[in-house]
Design a protein around this motif. Structure first.
Motif, PDB file in Angstrom:
ATOM      1  N   VAL A 176       0.841  -1.203   0.000  1.00 15.81           N
ATOM      2  CA  VAL A 176       0.000   0.000   0.000  1.00 15.81           C
ATOM      3  C   VAL A 176       0.871   1.246   0.000  1.00 15.81           C
ATOM      4  O   VAL A 176       0.621   2.201  -0.751  1.00 15.81           O
ATOM      5  N   ARG A 177       1.900   1.246   0.817  1.00 16.73           N
ATOM      6  CA  ARG A 177       2.829   2.398   0.881  1.00 16.73           C
ATOM      7  C   ARG A 177       3.442   2.685  -0.488  1.00 16.73           C
ATOM      8  O   ARG A 177       3.382   3.824  -0.984  1.00 16.73           O
ATOM      9  N   ASP A 178       3.991   1.667  -1.118  1.00 11.26           N
ATOM     10  CA  ASP A 178       4.646   1.866  -2.417  1.00 11.26           C
ATOM     11  C   ASP A 178       3.635   2.181  -3.505  1.00 11.26           C
ATOM     12  O   ASP A 178       3.935   2.927  -4.450  1.00 11.26           O
ATOM     13  N   GLY A 179       2.417   1.625  -3.364  1.00 12.33           N
ATOM     14  CA  GLY A 179       1.366   1.949  -4.321  1.00 12.33           C
ATOM     15  C   GLY A 179       0.950   3.403  -4.236  1.00 12.33           C
ATOM     16  O   GLY A 179       0.676   4.043  -5.261  1.00 12.33           O
ATOM     17  N   MET A 180       0.925   3.961  -3.034  1.00  9.57           N
ATOM     18  CA  MET A 180       0.573   5.376  -2.886  1.00  9.57           C
ATOM     19  C   MET A 180       1.647   6.264  -3.512  1.00  9.57           C
ATOM     20  O   MET A 180       1.336   7.297  -4.113  1.00  9.57           O
ATOM     21  N   LEU A 181       2.889   5.861  -3.382  1.00 12.34           N
ATOM     22  CA  LEU A 181       3.960   6.651  -3.990  1.00 12.34           C
ATOM     23  C   LEU A 181       3.833   6.639  -5.508  1.00 12.34           C
ATOM     24  O   LEU A 181       3.981   7.687  -6.162  1.00 12.34           O
ATOM     25  N   THR A 199       3.353  10.481   1.763  1.00 16.01           N
ATOM     26  CA  THR A 199       3.130   9.149   2.335  1.00 16.01           C
ATOM     27  C   THR A 199       4.105   8.923   3.482  1.00 16.01           C
ATOM     28  O   THR A 199       5.285   9.267   3.373  1.00 16.01           O
ATOM     29  N   LYS A 200       3.596   8.352   4.553  1.00 11.77           N
ATOM     30  CA  LYS A 200       4.459   8.096   5.708  1.00 11.77           C
ATOM     31  C   LYS A 200       4.011   6.837   6.425  1.00 11.77           C
ATOM     32  O   LYS A 200       2.886   6.356   6.275  1.00 11.77           O
ATOM     33  N   VAL A 201       4.914   6.304   7.228  1.00  9.34           N
ATOM     34  CA  VAL A 201       4.605   5.264   8.203  1.00  9.34           C
ATOM     35  C   VAL A 201       4.433   5.982   9.537  1.00  9.34           C
ATOM     36  O   VAL A 201       5.317   6.708   9.980  1.00  9.34           O
ATOM     37  N   GLY A 202       3.261   5.802  10.160  1.00 14.06           N
ATOM     38  CA  GLY A 202       2.994   6.470  11.423  1.00 14.06           C
ATOM     39  C   GLY A 202       3.314   5.586  12.605  1.00 14.06           C
ATOM     40  O   GLY A 202       3.774   4.453  12.466  1.00 14.06           O
ATOM     41  N   GLY A 203       3.067   6.114  13.789  1.00 17.97           N
ATOM     42  CA  GLY A 203       3.277   5.350  15.000  1.00 17.97           C
ATOM     43  C   GLY A 203       2.079   4.476  15.324  1.00 17.97           C
ATOM     44  O   GLY A 203       1.046   4.509  14.653  1.00 17.97           O
ATOM     45  N   THR A 204       2.212   3.695  16.371  1.00 25.33           N
ATOM     46  CA  THR A 204       1.128   2.842  16.844  1.00 25.33           C
ATOM     47  C   THR A 204       1.223   2.721  18.345  1.00 25.33           C
ATOM     48  O   THR A 204       2.315   2.847  18.928  1.00 25.33           O
ATOM     49  N   ASP A 461      -4.379  -0.244  -8.717  1.00 28.45           N
ATOM     50  CA  ASP A 461      -3.873  -0.511 -10.065  1.00 28.45           C
ATOM     51  C   ASP A 461      -2.358  -0.383 -10.172  1.00 28.45           C
ATOM     52  O   ASP A 461      -1.788  -0.611 -11.240  1.00 28.45           O
ATOM     53  N   SER A 462      -1.696  -0.015  -9.069  1.00 25.32           N
ATOM     54  CA  SER A 462      -0.259   0.219  -9.125  1.00 25.32           C
ATOM     55  C   SER A 462       0.515  -1.094  -9.214  1.00 25.32           C
ATOM     56  O   SER A 462       0.046  -2.153  -8.782  1.00 25.32           O
ATOM     57  N   LYS A 463       1.729  -1.015  -9.731  1.00 27.05           N
ATOM     58  CA  LYS A 463       2.586  -2.196  -9.850  1.00 27.05           C
ATOM     59  C   LYS A 463       2.992  -2.755  -8.487  1.00 27.05           C
ATOM     60  O   LYS A 463       2.953  -3.981  -8.280  1.00 27.05           O
ATOM     61  N   PRO A 464       3.380  -1.915  -7.505  1.00 24.21           N
ATOM     62  CA  PRO A 464       3.794  -2.470  -6.207  1.00 24.21           C
ATOM     63  C   PRO A 464       2.692  -3.253  -5.500  1.00 24.21           C
ATOM     64  O   PRO A 464       2.978  -4.155  -4.720  1.00 24.21           O
ATOM     65  N   PHE A 465       1.428  -2.911  -5.801  1.00 21.44           N
ATOM     66  CA  PHE A 465       0.321  -3.572  -5.123  1.00 21.44           C
ATOM     67  C   PHE A 465      -0.224  -4.759  -5.917  1.00 21.44           C
ATOM     68  O   PHE A 465      -1.101  -5.476  -5.440  1.00 21.44           O
TER      69      PHE A 465
END
Length: 579
Positions: A176-181, A199-204, A461-465
């Motif tokens: 999902v991350r790479d698809g958003m990029l 796009t970022k990875v957040g905390g949890t 539709d992205s390639k990474p996904f």
């Protein structure tokens, strides 16, 4: 709002008051809180410097901070989160939300819009029930609200030392991350708590072992000799002292314990002592009204003695609409809640959750988008009846395990700009008030939803996904799959702007970020003091004009700490000046 110009001047003095010896990491094991008791043990009458109503996401850090120098009573209508695996474990997410018993930590409510929602009824509040995403408010939000930036950062850090962690990124979330990029949600900002476009990875708030850490853990900061926490202690009203033409002054509360016995708690007769309501976006305006502060016509309708005619109490209610697309996967995916976010310039946040959240061994039991927790997108909001929910659950129970392999990509509308209102149903504080959010009433919210769905399409539709989607299922089919079921087949829209608008309206759900009802400038001032009365504040998400960041919990916890420090600073300044 004036910033804390005294902060540097009294920093050294406050350091002695607020110092915390060492660092710690709250564990799965229940902490030994000597100050936490069942309300049945409370005396009929008691006295404190501060009385905080609501031990939730804001109330816990606020109580911990104020207890360093004053006697504090924290009243929580629910029980303890500790020892409840449905709260503690990531794998059981949704179990508490699906529990409809009177003692559940989650109390279900349905807005007048027909969207099924939930409010917390547990020490730690919504941080005990949510999907765990931790992210700060944007700098422009902090500036617009008028908070002191330095104290905001220090308060976030105070929270993060206990409850925030970096998530473990696996295949689905990475896709999902790479698809958003690839879809143009740029730049990539890596792992950060900060709110930044791209796009970022957040905390949890889930640690590396999948154990939840909540606002209740922040009570580890408390001075045990200065704090009393009472559980199962719903407050029925705020008591006001009214003399002549002077302003009403809050001076006590009436609460009941689990056996129905009535108790009263009063403020000690010291200048600056206060009652602080931190009962959330539903509970805070509700309690103000039950106490006689609210629209005169509502108070009269329920035979409530009017303390102050305040027509704006309960106004400005908002809930961020969430819409999602289910993507079945040809390969297994991990169980994950929200870890990655795309923060767009058009006002929509793109996030994802994957796999099934296990409880009792079955992946179909509880998930972030399960009808068992009220997240039913296959029928329009007004048609989400108990019968429709039951039918959807039965259908889900009869599906093969492979049907649960995949995940949801969602968008949340920023703001939103659409608002509604809250009204009383009766005089029982344990019952839900009536609330209307007016989803998509304003065209801008609907436009943002449509743009968010289009962004999700690009991610799919992205390639990474690509490894997580079936080649024979296009996005239009996924939209139809998400918005239809054998229970109630919605019209099969094609992929046009008009159809996406209809998709947004038909499939809208909550992401549990509702706010408003006691907003700054309308019900409270910039110091969160209730306008028109004395010795009373509201400090929680009910004061927000719009939801901060992509998830408000970090900011609500920060606000509890921030205002605790600010209150102590002001009192210290007053004492210094009086000398």
């Amino acid at each position: 709002m004036a910033t804390l110009g005294w902060w540097s001047l009294f920093g050294a003095a406050l350091a002695g008051i607020l110092v915390f010896q060492g660092s710690f990491c709250a564990s799965e094991k229940a902490p030994n809180y000597s100050f936490m008791h069942n309300a049945t043990s409370a005396p009929p009458t008691s006295y404190y410097d501060y009385i905080i109503v609501g031990g939730g996401t804001a109330g816990c850090p606020l109580a911990a901070t104020l207890s360093q120098n004053y006697s504090v009573l924290l009243l929580e209508r629910g029980g303890s989160p500790y020892g409840n695996p449905n709260i503690t474990n990531l794998a059981a997410f949704g179990a508490a939300l699906s529990d409809l018993s009177p003692t559940s930590p989650a109390q279900r409510f349905i807005s007048e819009d027909g969207v099924i929602n939930s409010r917390a009824r547990v020490l730690g509040g919504g941080s005990c029930l949510n999907a765990g995403f931790y992210t700060r408010a944007a700098p422009f939000y902090v500036s617009e609200v008028g908070w002191d930036g330095r104290l905001v950062n220090e308060s976030y850090q105070w929270v993060e030392r206990v409850v925030a962690f970096q998530p473990q990124m696996r295949e689905w979330q990475s896709g999902v991350r790479d698809g958003m990029l690839e879809a143009g949600v740029l730049p990539y900002n890596g792992f950060t708590y900060d709110h930044m476009y791209g796009t970022k990875v957040g905390g949890t708030i889930f640690d590396q072992d999948g154990h939840r850490h909540t606002a209740a853990d922040l009570l580890e900061y408390a001075n045990p000799s200065g704090l009393t926490v009472l559980l199962h202690a719903p407050v029925h009203k705020i008591l006001f002292r009214i003399k002549g033409k002077s302003r009403p002054m809050a001076h006590g509360v009436v609460f009941r314990d689990a056996l129905g016995a009535k108790h009263r708690a009063y403020l000690k007769r010291r200048p600056k002592n206060e009652i602080i309501i931190s009962s959330g976006a539903l509970g805070s305006p509700q309690l103000l009204m039950l106490s006689g502060v609210g629209p005169a016509e509502q108070l009269k309708a329920y035979n409530i003695r009017q303390v102050l005619d305040q027509p704006l109490v309960g106004q400005g209610m908002s809930d961020n609409p969430m819409n999602a697309i289910f993507v079945p996967s040809p390969v297994p995916v991990e169980v994950s809640l929200i870890q990655v976010v795309g923060i767009t310039h058009f006002g929509s946040y793109i996030e994802a959750a994957s796999g099934a959240n296990f409880a009792g061994g079955s992946p179909r039991d509880f998930g972030m988008f399960s009808p068992k927790i009220g997240q039913l997108a296959t029928v329009p909001p007004k048609e989400r009846t108990p019968e429709a929910l039951a039918n959807a659950v039965e259908l889900m129970d009869n599906l093969e395990e492979a049907a649960f392999r995949g995940g949801f990509i969602l968008e949340k509308v920023m703001g939103p700009v659409s608002t509604g209102h809250l009204e009383l149903r009766n005089r029982n504080p344990n019952d839900n008030p009536s609330v209307t959010f007016n989803y998509f009433k304003e065209p801008l919210d609907l436009e943002r939803c449509v743009q968010g769905i289009r962004a999700i399409e690009k991610v799919i539709d992205s390639k990474p996904f690509s490894r997580f989607r079936f080649d024979n299922l296009n996005v239009t089919q996924l939209l139809n799959m998400t918005a239809s079921s054998p229970v109630n087949l919605l019209p099969k829209h094609d992929n046009t702007s008009r159809s996406l608008e209809q998709f947004c309206k038909d499939t809208v759900m909550t992401i549990w970020h509702y706010h408003g009802g006691c907003q700054v400038g309308r019900v409270v001032d910039h110091d969160y003091k209730v306008l028109g009365v004395d010795a009373l504040r509201v400090i929680d998400g009910s004061t927000f004009n719009y939801s901060p960041g992509t998830n408000p919990q970090a900011t609500v916890m920060m606000l509890g700490r921030y205002m605790g420090v600010k209150i102590l600073t002001q009192r210290l300044a007053g004492m210094t000046q009086s000398r």
